[in-house]
Design a protein around this motif. Structure first.
Motif, short mmCIF file in Angstrom:
data_model
loop_
_atom_site.label_atom_id
_atom_site.label_comp_id
_atom_site.label_asym_id
_atom_site.label_seq_id
_atom_site.Cartn_x
_atom_site.Cartn_y
_atom_site.Cartn_z
N ILE A 141 10.61 11.05 5.31
CA ILE A 141 9.93 10.27 5.72
C ILE A 141 8.38 10.66 6.37
N LEU A 144 6.47 12.08 3.50
CA LEU A 144 5.69 11.17 2.89
C LEU A 144 4.61 10.47 3.79
N ILE A 145 4.73 10.40 5.01
CA ILE A 145 3.51 9.98 5.75
C ILE A 145 2.30 10.81 5.60
N GLU A 148 0.70 11.07 2.04
CA GLU A 148 0.00 9.84 1.69
C GLU A 148 -1.44 10.09 2.68
N LEU A 175 -6.55 7.93 -6.58
CA LEU A 175 -5.81 7.55 -5.69
C LEU A 175 -4.59 6.69 -6.34
N VAL A 176 -4.95 5.99 -7.50
CA VAL A 176 -4.09 5.45 -8.46
C VAL A 176 -3.12 6.16 -8.86
N HIS A 179 -0.86 7.77 -6.13
CA HIS A 179 0.08 6.57 -5.54
C HIS A 179 1.20 6.38 -6.37
N ILE A 180 1.06 6.51 -7.71
CA ILE A 180 2.20 6.30 -8.75
C ILE A 180 2.99 7.59 -8.38
N ALA A 183 5.14 7.03 -5.41
CA ALA A 183 6.11 6.10 -5.83
C ALA A 183 7.20 6.82 -6.33
N LEU A 186 8.80 8.77 -3.47
CA LEU A 186 9.59 7.99 -2.68
C LEU A 186 10.97 7.79 -3.17
N LEU A 187 10.85 7.54 -4.34
CA LEU A 187 12.23 7.16 -4.98
C LEU A 187 13.01 8.35 -5.01
N ILE A 190 14.55 8.63 -1.53
CA ILE A 190 15.43 7.39 -1.09
C ILE A 190 16.76 7.63 -1.81
N LEU A 191 16.57 8.20 -3.23
CA LEU A 191 17.83 8.46 -3.86
C LEU A 191 18.65 9.67 -3.20
#
Lengths: 686, 161, 482
Positions: A141, A144-145, A148, A175-176, A179-180, A183, A186-187, A190-191
């Motif tokens: 986490i 990721l912070i 980003e 940025l797009v 950001h993708i 994502a 992040l996944l 989280i996994l």
């Protein structure tokens, strides 16, 4: 003494210095000069402090672990883990940021009065701090912070020169995409969390044996995509050639030199450390991507005539070369050849360091050129070496280094990568052997094309005559800018000459990452600094090579001067021009230079050739006023991949928005009724 | 076709000289400074199958950078003066400058015209002249032979200066 | 007592602003009443955090979740009234509205606030419903505030859809009562007594009742596909009303659903309500994500963004555990951020005279502070660190991935798509060359202070949750997540 320098206080001090620099710059924003000097000076201090800290960490060989759990937020802990690998990346980052900050002092001056320098200083320092934290954090986490924040800070830097709509667009794309990518990351995290119960890397690593294989594979793919976006692997690279040119040059240098390496860092960290043991196909996938990135990267670079886009494409190429090392390391470690894995990873790390140095040097010197000429279009340069000799020299040094010519640093890391691949060919069985043969061929092709590209870049920019009025009036960069470039240029030479010592150090880092013991030593440094791979399979000696390269021209010069041509004299006259004045229109252009190579690879590059003639008299079309030929290369990814997806989404969006929100209140009530009925129907099911 | 007997004689004498002075190869750069092309016709004839001057070691080169000798034709028009100067400067030492044809020597039939400078020697130092309007190929060859005979030591000395 | 004093204060302010011709009186009274409200809310929270449920009378019940909601709506309410005064003042001076409207605004908005407070603290489900219905009436006038055909249409749609929804909700609430009738529950039914009897009530009826409640109150929350009123209502109403609708009314309605959900879960297990919430949550996310991508009006975009966040919260409560914790966090962050976004959008509107994105560009040049705030609030709303929504989203996805991988991945992609769409519009608004006639509205710093304060609050809460707040959240999760 050593322990004091390697203590975490130094790291905190470095962060604090960057923080003071950033916040102070905002407070001093009313005065452009003060804000610039303040933020740059503190960035310099911070870089030095971080460098000292990281170097002494490496020297003392210790690992620093710190963890503060958050009271408010579960699972989040501000965990730092600075092992050798992290320390190595800290060194790389702080070297580059040091020289870029120095250069920035001079470069930022052009923004005085146009933009707010205070915010530039703030974002710049924030960007560096975030990068330092990215490579040291060991909690998903927290990572990721800061990841980003790094992306955001760099986005604002890309869009800093916002009066040019192109830059705003580039920033948007950047940025797009990032950001993708996030994502996906992040996944992945989280996994891992779902299956290990923690975001802490150490806990995840410890719990790795209990994680099912398909989850690990998913994490691998997700992370590869996520970090691949940041690293700029093909076909996820499209933001890179847009964003790097848009940012101020010293920021481009950092983005291209080190920020994209954070993606590499996380790939090494995850694939070779946290997620180990890994199946063989991971390495093969990475190798395939690496080959695509390096070959296509250099080909696209050849087609460019925007100097910063050209350099950006070379970043993609070099990321490919680094990933060749990482991928080979994955393959070797999956096959149980830990010695070879160490060799491959050493090559990857060394190329990471080298690329950081020479790419930032190239971006900085390109920045000086842009600053002096006001354009990024190489067709408008020419003859700059007479007007800005120092910049020209530094660009030449960088070009030689990136073209992997001895005795500069790029040669040695590429040589080491080649050796790792050769060992792969020599020691593996049939299928893997052919994979390595193909990969080696691709690297060889890449190296050759890279030389061609930099012959073009240097020649078109610095040699011949100015092709535009701005180029005629170009001026040398200011003293601090030259100092920043000079430092990096000296490093290029020094790292090249001292490569055997550095490789030995990097080998220990690689051994640490792969948890391989000392027996896994394939690179040996014998007396006289001769670097030897696999007990004499191949050897190279950097000092000897350098000596040779200095000695040979010296001998040749001596012989020709004093031996052969004693009785002749040299006169310097004007260039033979056939009796007519030379003009810049007679020179070979960037497009012309690359044309033949582009046409060879037209299947891949899909070039389009446009002839257009403008007539003096449109009716009769007898006398042409001007003729022009445009050779352009389509962005196939944008055209065949991103554009259709985007348009598809837009269509879907119109369809959904206008279909549902049709303004008819009866329909709205109907929705409520339908959902009520459907749910009542579901009462029986659930 | 009948060959002129002198051709072979002059040719072999030329060849001896070329071998002796230029290690077997004399490179000539021809410069047209506004000639009426009569002289060019004759010079071009030197390289045709009949005269074939190349077999004696003499050849025309495209750049003054490669030349030992400049053959300048034409009365030097104002526009060509600068080009001639540059070509002269571009020719490495030691070099021979030969003005070919009457025009090149003093302007010939164009002498006095506002458009010409009346001869090569007005622009660059001329070492030798080959007269005639135009000189025939054989005359040119004979003159070249005479030049080389006379220039036994001269080129080297000029180069020293 | 606190609640009654606060409500009394609000009603007094309402009366004062309607009675006195002087505009300042009403505005000042409102701000004072809201300020008192915030102090009361903080006191209430501290009390509930330390002593447990606060039950001053038979009609009022403040449990941790209600206390949190009271705090949220008080903060948003105060910010909105502080912002409304200069905002409406400027509109009056520009001739967009008359001075009478100014007074009417404060009269209505205080009523609106009082109703929300009463609804969320009501002990009796039907009382909660009554006050929620009462908000519909006061807000309908606020939405049609500008008295143009388009605003009246928006208000009309709002009224029709919400009344329909609330009627369904009322029916659902009644069904809950009928389900309990056989268990011998009599007298004054409160949330607590309903929950105590929940074990013994008829599961089939409870399921049907919950469906009605979910659809009914879900309409008020704005979950898709009952969301259709939202974009219109948000874009046509004055900026502070939008802030209240999104930042205060949405939590109140959502909390009411949660109160029914916990009863349902006790009666029939958690899976049923979770699945329903998940369906609505994912639908909301997808519809919002795709709509934002090509939206042409930045205030409508706020509406869709609220739908998206409502969907996320629904998912969080559906996933439960860490998800419920995250959803409550999300509720707090979302209200603060969205209110701030509405204020900055209001500032943009004042400067550019249009809510259409094509008419607004170069905001960074015209109104740099507002534009910067808009950018930061946008980043906060779309879940970029260091803002707290990043954490809450991460928790929600983390809570859901194992059991509901597809739902979670779809949600994650939808959130990413929302970012792309939102960013596209924000980019268009902030950069470029400003149109002619755009002027700087920053001269009144009170138009900037509310969003700045809200943003700072979000930033603080993103790094540090004060222990009482954290206790309240944890206690709420314990009570509402079975």
């Amino acid at each position: 003494m050593m322990s004091a320098l390697a203590s975490p206080t130094m790291l905190i001090a470095a962060m604090a210095l960057f923080g003071i620099g950033g916040v102070g710059a905002v407070l001093l924003r009313k005065s452009d000069r003060l804000a610039n000097y303040w933020s740059s000076a503190f960035a310099l201090f911070g870089s030095v402090t971080a460098l000292v800290f990281a170097v002494s960490m490496l020297a003392s060989g210790q690992t620093f672990v710190a963890q503060t759990t958050s009271d408010s937020f579960p699972l989040l802990s501000f965990a730092l883990n600075i092992d050798r690998l992290a320390a190595f990346f800290l060194v790389t980052i702080s070297i580059v940021t040091f020289f870029c900050s120095l250069y920035g002092i001079g470069y930022i001056k052009q923004y005085y009065g146009r933009y707010n320098i205070g915010y530039l200083g703030f974002l710049y320092n924030l960007f560096i701090v975030a990068m330092l934290l990215v490579v040291t954090s060991s909690n998903g986490i927290f990572f990721l912070i800061v990841w980003e924040i790094m992306s955001l800070a760099s986005y604002f830097l890309v869009a800093y020169d916002r009066h040019d709509p192109e830059n705003v667009k580039a920033g948007f794309l950047y940025l797009v995409m990032t950001h993708i990518g996030t994502a996906f990351i992040l996944l992945a995290f989280i996994l891992l969390y779902v299956h290990t119960g923690s975001f802490d890397f150490t806990v995840i690593q410890a719990a790795m044996p209990t994680v099912p294989a398909h989850i690990k594979d998913s994490v691998f793919l997700l992370a590869l995509i996520g970090f691949g976006v940041k690293a700029g692997i093909i076909p996820l690279h499209i933001w890179l050639p847009a964003a790097h040119p848009a940012a101020p040059s010293h920021v481009s240098a950092i983005m291209s030199g080190v920020m994209i390496k954070t993606g590499i860092y996380m790939m090494i960290r995850l694939f070779l450390d946290v997620l180990q043991p890994a199946p063989l196909w991971w390495g093969i996938v990475v190798l395939v991507i690496a080959v695509a990135s390096c070959v296509l990267g250099v080909l696209y670079a050849l087609t460019e005539h925007d100097i910063k886009r050209l350099l950006a494409y070379h970043s993609i190429e070099n990321i490919g070369i680094i990933l060749l090392g990482v991928g080979s390391a994955l393959v070797f470690s999956a096959l149980g050849m830990s010695g070879l894995a160490v060799l491959a990873l050493t090559a990857a790390l060394f190329h990471t360091l080298n690329h950081a140095i020479f790419k930032s040097l190239l971006f900085l010197s390109a920045g000086s050129v842009i600053h002096a000429t006001g354009t990024r279009n190489m067709e408008k340069y020419g003859g700059l070496i007479k007007l800005m000799p120092a910049t020209g020299l530094f660009f030449l040094v960088g070009s030689i280094a990136i073209s992997a010519l001895p005795p500069l640093n790029g040669f040695f890391s590429e040589w080491l990568t080649f050796q790792a691949l050769f060992q792969g060919i020599a020691q593996t069985d049939f299928y893997i052997k052919w994979l390595f043969i193909g990969v080696t061929a691709a690297l060889a092709l890449t190296s050759g094309l890279a030389v061609a590209c930099f012959v073009k870049a240097f020649g078109v920019t610095f040699l011949a005559r100015p092709r535009s009025q701005r180029a005629e009036k170009a001026h040398e960069a200011s003293a601090v800018m030259i100092a920043g470039m000079a430092g990096l240029a000296v490093l290029c030479v020094a790292v090249g000459v001292g490569s055997s010592w550095i490789i030995a150090q990097l080998q220990t880092i690689a051994q640490g990452v792969l948890s391989a013991g000392d027996h896994a030593t394939l690179v040996t440094v014998t007396s006289g600094h001769i670097l030897s791979i696999a007990e004499g399979f191949a050897t190279v000696s950097a000092p000897l090579l350098s000596l040779l390269l200095i000695a040979v021209p010296l001998v040749v010069w001596t012989i020709t001067r004093f031996g052969i041509n004693r009785s002749q004299r040299v006169t310097t006259g004007r260039t033979w021009d056939g009796g007519t004045d030379l003009t810049s229109r007679m020179e070979i252009t960037s497009t012309g230079f690359a044309r033949s190579i582009i046409l060879i690879f037209r299947g891949l590059l899909k070039p389009s050739l446009q002839h257009s003639v403008e007539y003096e008299d449109a009716a009769s079309r007898l006398i042409p006023r001007s003729r022009s030929v445009t050779l352009s290369v389509q962005d196939v990814y944008r055209r065949y991949l991103y554009r259709p997806v985007f348009i598809g989404f837009i269509h879907l969006s119109h369809w959904i928005k206008n279909g549902i929100q049709n303004g008819n209140i009866n329909a709205y009530i109907l929705y409520i009724l339908v959902v009520l009925l459907v749910m009542l129907g579901l009462v029986g099911v659930w | 076709m009948q060959q002129l007997p002198e051709l072979e004689v002059i040719g072999s004498a030329l060849q001896d000289n070329v071998r002796r002075l230029f290690k077997g190869s004399l490179a000539i750069r021809q410069i047209d400074t506004g000639s009426d092309n009569a002289t060019e016709q004759e010079l071009a004839a030197l390289t045709n199958a009949y005269y074939d001057i190349e077999r004696f070691g003499i050849h025309f080169v495209p750049s003054p950078r490669h030349a030992d000798m400049l053959l300048v034709t034409g009365p030097v028009t104002r526009n060509m003066a600068e080009a001639l100067k540059r070509a002269y400067d571009a020719t490495p030492h030691p070099k021979l400058v030969v003005a070919v044809g009457d025009d090149a020597i003093d302007g010939g039939i164009y002498k006095g015209s506002y458009a010409v400078l009346d001869g090569v020697s007005q622009v660059i130092p001329v070492d030798y002249q080959i007269a005639g309007d135009p000189p025939s190929p054989l005359v040119i060859m004979q003159s070249l032979l005479a030049i080389l005979d006379g220039a036994k030591k001269a080129p080297k000395q000029k180069g020293q200066s | 007592m606190i609640i009654y004093i606060v409500v009394g204060g609000l009603l007094t302010a309402s009366l004062l602003s309607l009675l006195f011709k002087n505009r300042v009186v009403g505005a000042a009274a409102s701000i004072i009443a809201h300020g008192l409200g915030l102090i009361g809310a903080v006191a209430l929270c501290l009390r509930v955090a330390s002593d447990g449920d606060y039950i001053p009378s038979l009609f009022t019940l403040v449990d941790p979740l209600s206390a949190l909601t009271v705090l949220i709506i008080s903060i948003v309410g105060l910010a909105a009234s502080v912002y409304a005064a200069p905002y409406l003042d400027r509109e009056v001076s520009k001739g967009i509205i008359g001075p009478k409207r100014f007074r009417q605004y404060f009269g209505l908005v205080n009523l609106f606030m009082a109703c929300m407070l009463l609804s969320v603290t009501a002990a009796h489900p039907i009382a909660a419903w009554i006050f929620l219905e009462a908000t519909t009436l006061s807000t309908a006038f606020l939405i049609s505030f500008y008295d143009r055909p388009s605003t009246i249409e928006a208000a009309w749609k709002y009224l029709i859809i919400n009344s329909t929804g609330l009627l369904l909700g009322f029916f659902g609430a009644l069904l809950f009562f009928s389900a309990t009738s056989r268990s011998g529950l009599d007298g004054f039914v409160t949330w607590q007594s309903l929950l105590q009897q929940a074990q013994s009530i008829d599961p089939g009826v409870v399921k049907v009742a919950f469906v009605f409640v979910l659809v009914g109150f879900g309409t008020k929350v704005g979950l898709a596909p009952m969301h259709a009123w939202k974009p219109d209502a948000y874009s046509k109403s004055p900026a502070p009303v939008g802030a209240l609708l999104s930042g205060a009314l949405l939590p109140v309605a959502l909390v009411t659903i949660l109160k029914f959900k916990v009863i349902t879960d006790t009666a029939v297990g958690g899976a049923f309500s979770s699945h329903l919430l998940m369906v609505l949550g994912v639908l909301s996310l997808l519809i919002a994500a795709f709509s934002i991508l090509t939206i042409r009006n930045y205030k409508r975009m706020m509406g869709y963004s609220s739908i998206e966040h409502a969907g996320l919260m629904a998912l969080g409560f559906a996933f439960g555990g860490l998800g419920a914790f995250a959803a409550i966090l999300h509720l707090i962050y979302h209200s603060l951020i969205k209110a701030g976004l509405f204020f900055t959008a209001g500032n943009l509107r004042l400067s550019f005279h249009s809510a259409k994105i094509k008419n607004v560009s170069g905001a960074l040049k015209v109104v740099p502070v507002t534009a910067g705030l808009f950018m930061l609030l946008f980043l906060a709303a779309t879940g970029l660190p260091p803002f707290g929504i990043f954490m809450s989203e991460l928790y929600i996805f983390g809570a859901g991935l194992k059991q509901y991988p597809i739902v979670t991945i779809v949600a994650l992609l939808a959130v990413a798509l929302v970012f792309v769409g939102f960013f596209r519009q924000v980019s268009a608004v902030l950069f470029g060359d400003p149109p002619e006639g755009a002027q700087d509205a920053k001269s009144n710093k009170w138009l900037l202070i509310p969003p700045i304060v809200l943003l700072s609050l979000v930033l603080v809460f993103s790094f540090y949750l004060p222990p009482p707040l954290l206790d309240l959240i944890n206690e709420a999760v314990r009570r509402y997540d079975l």
